[in-house]
Scaffold this active site. Sequence first.
Site, mmCIF file in Angstrom:
data_model
loop_
_atom_site.group_PDB
_atom_site.id
_atom_site.type_symbol
_atom_site.label_atom_id
_atom_site.label_comp_id
_atom_site.label_asym_id
_atom_site.label_seq_id
_atom_site.Cartn_x
_atom_site.Cartn_y
_atom_site.Cartn_z
ATOM 1 N N GLY A 106 29.669 2.431 -39.860
ATOM 2 C CA GLY A 106 28.771 3.493 -39.453
ATOM 3 C C GLY A 106 29.442 4.848 -39.399
ATOM 4 C CD GLU A 160 29.182 -1.788 -42.609
ATOM 5 O OE1 GLU A 160 28.913 -0.677 -42.147
ATOM 6 O OE2 GLU A 160 29.915 -1.934 -43.625
ATOM 7 C CB ALA A 183 27.552 0.587 -35.032
ATOM 8 C CD GLU A 188 26.187 2.937 -42.915
ATOM 9 O OE1 GLU A 188 25.302 2.453 -43.631
ATOM 10 O OE2 GLU A 188 26.426 2.559 -41.742
#
Length: 257
Positions: free
Chosen positions: A110, A133, A64, A113
């Site tokens: 992300g 993260e 992200a 993911e």
Amino acid sequence: MSEELSFDVRGPVASITLRRAAKLNALTPAMLDGLIRACDAIEADPAIRCAVLLAEGKAFCAGADINAWSGLTPIEMWQRWIVPGHSAFGRLAALRVPTLAVVEGACFGGGLELALCCDIRIASHQAMFAMPEVSIGTLPGWGGTGRLPRAVGLPRAKQMIFSGERIDAARAEGWGLVNGVFEGEGARAEASRLADLIAGRAPVAVAAAKLALSVHENDAPSRALEALGGAIASATQDAREGLASFREKRAPNWQGL
């Protein structure tokens, strides 16, 4: 779809391509919206029988975009970032057609993911995978705590999430994170071969098989916990320190606060 994400259909195979190469395809709200619109287009076209997720440049997706969420309050983080991300990723995971991700280069946070939302993952030898993260004071927020354990097993998922350590393509294949590893353009060629093979099978039977297999993919508990955990983590001093150290390219000074 947008300058950052494109959608293309050739015969029975659709392609979704991340096109933010200069930023290592880091995900933005516009890209999440584009992903939903691409999924809507796939569902609306009965002639599409398989979909491939690709990325331009040297990275699949670095995660992200920190600049898109680092200034949000905990409530804004939940409402404007975590929930929309889950909506987009859930839409991809729930497509009636099988999906394949081609992972070349970095596949972090992300980005990993996102790849985990696809049914099949094909990697190049240069691919690297991580859930980093914790290194910036937060935790996976878009389904990683649910989908990663199903892909690699709970102990290995814990290792990746707790440490943030990167693993290479060979280890990812050994752990079951990817279905195969190929040299150079071989990953794209293999994904194209598989997509054509799947698209040539009986479409209703394939869609029914995917639906039957989805019984193993209930992410409701992890989504709720990620939303709460992400909101709490974003309000800590450690979260602010994690972002500051990332921007200043220095080691973080964690306080546990």
